[in-house]
Design an enzyme around this catalytic site. Sequence first.
Site, PDB file in Angstrom:
ATOM      1  CE  LYS A   1      -4.086  -1.816  -0.161  1.00 43.24           C
ATOM      2  NZ  LYS A   1      -5.097  -1.770   0.779  1.00 43.24           N
TER       3      LYS A   1
ATOM      4  NE  ARG B   1      -7.271  -8.968  -0.235  1.00 41.78           N
ATOM      5  CZ  ARG B   1      -6.807  -7.945  -0.889  1.00 41.78           C
ATOM      6  NH1 ARG B   1      -6.373  -7.233  -1.164  1.00 41.78           N
ATOM      7  NH2 ARG B   1      -7.269  -8.072  -2.359  1.00 41.78           N
TER       8      ARG B   1
END
Length: 252
Positions: free
Chosen positions: A204, A238
Amino acid sequence: MGILNLTPDSFSDGGKFNDEKAALLQAEKMIKEGADFIDIGAQSTRPNAEFLSAKEEILRIGKTISLIKKEFPETLISLDTFYSEVVKFGFDEGIDVVNDISGGDFDENLLKTVAETKLPYILMHSNSSYEKMHEKIQYEDIIMSLNFEFPKKINELRKLGINDVIVDPGFGFGKTIENQYQMIDEVEHIGFGEFPLLIGISRKSFIYKPLGKLPTEINEETQSLHRKVLEKGAKILRVHDVAEARNLVGEL
């Protein structure tokens, strides 16, 4: 939870696994590395990604779900979609979990469809529409905002008969860098600790951009943050890098 992107335009691995053979090989690799779930997504949700219809998602998924279930029947498959039609297709193909970034807000029939399948549901926090999902909102206290929104949505889910819920705070969706580090620092308070918590921080931008690195160059920093959230009670990671995350889990 290993990420399997069946997309040509995902931000870090677009185009690598968007045919059935390549997808099956990547799923096999992640399962051997220790993935308990394979999270299959046909639509990239990065900023400025191509928008797909439900029909296009289904065509892109093809037989990938059933192929993986046939080869690895013990592995759980979650389907990353916000379309009710795709959930129906995935259910027929053998999925075990619905992973919805929209909280049911992008398709008015999504939650009703999930209820009909009786599948577990991953409820993610994001903005109210596809077009606005990456607009940054200035939250005075992101944890307070999450804990205001989640109970309302969970009450809606329960009324429909969806009781098996996993909560995802939605890293990377409409939140500032400061918001996201607060979420990590106070992760044990998200959802009042009542529901299993999924954390999706792999590759991210709130991690790699301030460091001036590429998404694939932050594994060490990501595992450090993974350790922190696991020690604070998170239940599911995840990830793109399954082996590293599995090793970390084994150390705790």
